[in-house]
Design a protein around this motif. Sequence first.
Motif, PDB file in Angstrom:
ATOM      1  N   PRO A 125      29.622  41.038  83.485  1.00 31.67           N
ATOM      2  CA  PRO A 125      30.671  41.998  83.845  1.00 31.67           C
ATOM      3  C   PRO A 125      30.813  42.163  85.357  1.00 31.67           C
ATOM      4  O   PRO A 125      29.868  41.927  86.114  1.00 31.67           O
ATOM      5  N   VAL A 126      32.006  42.582  85.785  1.00 35.26           N
ATOM      6  CA  VAL A 126      32.263  42.923  87.185  1.00 35.26           C
ATOM      7  C   VAL A 126      32.518  44.412  87.346  1.00 35.26           C
ATOM      8  O   VAL A 126      32.496  44.929  88.454  1.00 35.26           O
ATOM      9  N   VAL A 127      32.769  45.107  86.230  1.00 44.56           N
ATOM     10  CA  VAL A 127      32.927  46.563  86.218  1.00 44.56           C
ATOM     11  C   VAL A 127      32.176  47.082  84.995  1.00 44.56           C
ATOM     12  O   VAL A 127      32.286  46.506  83.913  1.00 44.56           O
ATOM     13  N   ALA A 128      31.412  48.137  85.200  1.00 49.27           N
ATOM     14  CA  ALA A 128      30.748  48.819  84.086  1.00 49.27           C
ATOM     15  C   ALA A 128      31.044  50.298  84.224  1.00 49.27           C
ATOM     16  O   ALA A 128      31.086  50.821  85.333  1.00 49.27           O
ATOM     17  N   LEU A 129      31.272  50.953  83.097  1.00 48.93           N
ATOM     18  CA  LEU A 129      31.524  52.389  83.160  1.00 48.93           C
ATOM     19  C   LEU A 129      30.962  53.073  81.941  1.00 48.93           C
ATOM     20  O   LEU A 129      30.743  52.463  80.901  1.00 48.93           O
ATOM     21  N   GLN A 130      30.723  54.346  82.128  1.00 50.42           N
ATOM     22  CA  GLN A 130      30.147  55.178  81.092  1.00 50.42           C
ATOM     23  C   GLN A 130      30.949  56.472  81.069  1.00 50.42           C
ATOM     24  O   GLN A 130      31.085  57.123  82.101  1.00 50.42           O
ATOM     25  N   VAL A 131      31.510  56.805  79.919  1.00 49.07           N
ATOM     26  CA  VAL A 131      32.248  58.055  79.790  1.00 49.07           C
ATOM     27  C   VAL A 131      31.287  59.064  79.187  1.00 49.07           C
ATOM     28  O   VAL A 131      30.874  58.935  78.040  1.00 49.07           O
ATOM     29  N   THR A 132      30.898  60.052  79.985  1.00 47.83           N
ATOM     30  CA  THR A 132      29.876  61.005  79.568  1.00 47.83           C
ATOM     31  C   THR A 132      30.446  62.217  78.849  1.00 47.83           C
ATOM     32  O   THR A 132      29.766  62.851  78.070  1.00 47.83           O
ATOM     33  N   GLY A 133      31.692  62.549  79.105  1.00 56.45           N
ATOM     34  CA  GLY A 133      32.340  63.655  78.406  1.00 56.45           C
ATOM     35  C   GLY A 133      33.453  63.113  77.547  1.00 56.45           C
ATOM     36  O   GLY A 133      33.476  61.931  77.216  1.00 56.45           O
ATOM     37  N   ASP A 134      34.394  63.960  77.182  1.00 51.71           N
ATOM     38  CA  ASP A 134      35.523  63.492  76.384  1.00 51.71           C
ATOM     39  C   ASP A 134      36.387  62.507  77.154  1.00 51.71           C
ATOM     40  O   ASP A 134      36.891  61.544  76.605  1.00 51.71           O
ATOM     41  N   THR A 135      36.583  62.762  78.448  1.00 57.63           N
ATOM     42  CA  THR A 135      37.472  61.894  79.223  1.00 57.63           C
ATOM     43  C   THR A 135      36.901  61.458  80.561  1.00 57.63           C
ATOM     44  O   THR A 135      37.464  60.594  81.208  1.00 57.63           O
TER      45      THR A 135
END
Length: 144
Positions: free
Chosen positions: A58-68
Amino acid sequence: MKKPMMSGPPPEVVGAREAVGTPDIPTIDPQTLDAAEIEKVLGAGPRCLFAYTAESPPVVALQVTGDTAGQGVVKVHGRLVKLAAQRAEAGGFALSADGMSVKIQPADAGDEARPTELREADMLFELEQGLRVGYRGWYRCTTP
Protein backbone atom coordinates in the motif's frame (compact mmCIF):
# COMPACT_ATOMS: atom_id res chain seq x y z
CA MET A 1 12.65 -14.29 6.71
CA LYS A 2 12.89 -14.56 10.45
CA LYS A 3 14.91 -11.38 10.82
CA PRO A 4 14.60 -8.97 7.87
CA MET A 5 17.69 -7.01 6.98
CA MET A 6 17.46 -3.27 7.45
CA SER A 7 18.82 -1.09 4.68
CA GLY A 8 18.87 2.07 6.77
CA PRO A 9 17.24 3.73 9.72
CA PRO A 10 13.47 3.39 9.97
CA PRO A 11 11.53 6.36 8.61
CA GLU A 12 10.63 9.12 11.02
CA VAL A 13 7.16 10.61 11.39
CA VAL A 14 7.14 14.28 10.31
CA GLY A 15 4.64 16.94 9.27
CA ALA A 16 3.52 17.19 5.67
CA ARG A 17 5.42 20.44 5.03
CA GLU A 18 8.68 18.95 6.26
CA ALA A 19 8.19 15.76 4.25
CA VAL A 20 7.77 17.62 0.96
CA GLY A 21 10.51 20.17 1.61
CA THR A 22 12.20 19.76 -1.77
CA PRO A 23 12.73 22.00 -4.78
CA ASP A 24 11.45 19.28 -7.15
CA ILE A 25 7.75 19.09 -6.23
CA PRO A 26 6.58 17.51 -9.57
CA THR A 27 8.55 14.30 -8.88
CA ILE A 28 6.84 13.54 -5.55
CA ASP A 29 4.73 10.38 -5.41
CA PRO A 30 3.50 8.56 -2.31
CA GLN A 31 5.89 5.68 -1.60
CA THR A 32 5.02 2.13 -0.58
CA LEU A 33 4.52 1.38 3.11
CA ASP A 34 5.42 -1.81 4.96
CA ALA A 35 3.46 -3.24 7.90
CA ALA A 36 5.89 -1.89 10.53
CA GLU A 37 5.62 1.66 9.16
CA ILE A 38 1.83 1.52 9.15
CA GLU A 39 1.73 0.14 12.68
CA LYS A 40 4.18 2.81 13.87
CA VAL A 41 1.65 5.53 12.99
CA LEU A 42 -1.75 3.80 13.22
CA GLY A 43 -1.14 1.02 15.75
CA ALA A 44 -2.87 -2.33 15.42
CA GLY A 45 -6.42 -2.81 14.27
CA PRO A 46 -8.64 -2.73 11.20
CA ARG A 47 -7.68 -0.37 8.40
CA CYS A 48 -8.17 0.48 4.76
CA LEU A 49 -5.28 0.33 2.30
CA PHE A 50 -4.77 1.85 -1.17
CA ALA A 51 -2.13 0.37 -3.51
CA TYR A 52 -1.09 1.17 -7.07
CA THR A 53 -1.65 -2.46 -8.17
CA ALA A 54 -3.64 -5.38 -6.76
CA GLU A 55 -0.40 -7.10 -5.69
CA SER A 56 1.80 -4.17 -4.59
CA PRO A 57 2.30 -2.86 -1.04
CA PRO A 58 0.00 0.00 0.00
CA VAL A 59 0.89 3.68 -0.44
CA VAL A 60 -1.92 4.96 1.83
CA ALA A 61 -3.23 3.34 5.00
CA LEU A 62 -6.03 4.67 7.14
CA GLN A 63 -8.01 3.74 10.17
CA VAL A 64 -11.47 5.12 10.91
CA THR A 65 -11.74 5.15 14.69
CA GLY A 66 -15.19 6.70 15.02
CA ASP A 67 -18.24 6.67 12.80
CA THR A 68 -16.65 9.00 10.26
CA ALA A 69 -13.26 10.22 11.54
CA GLY A 70 -9.86 8.63 11.98
CA GLN A 71 -6.24 8.89 10.90
CA GLY A 72 -4.05 7.80 8.03
CA VAL A 73 -0.44 7.66 6.85
CA VAL A 74 1.52 8.19 3.62
CA LYS A 75 5.27 8.11 3.01
CA VAL A 76 6.92 10.94 1.08
CA HIS A 77 10.69 11.26 0.59
CA GLY A 78 11.22 8.35 3.00
CA ARG A 79 9.28 10.11 5.79
CA LEU A 80 5.96 9.09 7.28
CA VAL A 81 3.21 11.72 7.31
CA LYS A 82 0.22 11.31 9.64
CA LEU A 83 -3.06 12.61 8.20
CA ALA A 84 -6.53 13.22 9.61
CA ALA A 85 -9.06 10.96 7.86
CA GLN A 86 -12.76 11.42 7.17
CA ARG A 87 -15.15 8.94 5.60
CA ALA A 88 -16.66 10.43 2.44
CA GLU A 89 -19.89 9.59 0.65
CA ALA A 90 -20.04 6.61 -1.72
CA GLY A 91 -17.43 4.64 0.26
CA GLY A 92 -14.48 6.97 -0.20
CA PHE A 93 -12.11 8.73 2.17
CA ALA A 94 -10.55 12.18 2.48
CA LEU A 95 -7.26 12.59 4.32
CA SER A 96 -5.45 15.83 5.10
CA ALA A 97 -2.48 17.37 6.87
CA ASP A 98 -1.08 20.88 6.78
CA GLY A 99 -0.35 21.50 3.08
CA MET A 100 -1.28 17.99 1.83
CA SER A 101 -4.48 16.13 0.96
CA VAL A 102 -5.30 12.64 -0.30
CA LYS A 103 -8.71 11.52 -1.53
CA ILE A 104 -9.65 7.92 -2.27
CA GLN A 105 -12.85 7.18 -4.15
CA PRO A 106 -14.15 3.85 -5.50
CA ALA A 107 -14.00 3.77 -9.30
CA ASP A 108 -17.62 2.63 -9.45
CA ALA A 109 -19.58 4.58 -6.83
CA GLY A 110 -22.61 2.37 -7.45
CA ASP A 111 -20.68 -0.81 -6.61
CA GLU A 112 -22.25 -2.45 -3.56
CA ALA A 113 -19.27 -4.75 -2.89
CA ARG A 114 -18.47 -5.62 0.71
CA PRO A 115 -15.82 -3.33 2.25
CA THR A 116 -13.32 -6.19 2.68
CA GLU A 117 -13.23 -6.96 -1.05
CA LEU A 118 -10.44 -5.60 -3.23
CA ARG A 119 -11.96 -2.71 -5.19
CA GLU A 120 -10.73 -0.51 -8.00
CA ALA A 121 -10.37 3.09 -6.81
CA ASP A 122 -8.96 6.49 -7.70
CA MET A 123 -6.58 8.43 -5.48
CA LEU A 124 -6.01 12.18 -5.79
CA PHE A 125 -2.79 13.42 -4.14
CA GLU A 126 -2.46 17.21 -3.71
CA LEU A 127 0.20 19.48 -2.26
CA GLU A 128 -0.47 23.11 -1.45
CA GLN A 129 2.87 23.94 -3.13
CA GLY A 130 1.42 23.21 -6.56
CA LEU A 131 1.13 19.46 -7.19
CA ARG A 132 -2.13 17.70 -8.07
CA VAL A 133 -1.91 14.17 -9.44
CA GLY A 134 -4.36 11.28 -9.73
CA TYR A 135 -3.76 7.54 -9.65
CA ARG A 136 -5.93 4.51 -10.47
CA GLY A 137 -5.33 1.64 -8.07
CA TRP A 138 -6.92 -0.76 -5.62
CA TYR A 139 -8.18 -0.54 -2.07
CA ARG A 140 -9.68 -2.79 0.56
CA CYS A 141 -10.59 -2.55 4.20
CA THR A 142 -9.80 -5.18 6.81
CA THR A 143 -12.05 -6.19 9.67
CA PRO A 144 -11.02 -6.48 13.34
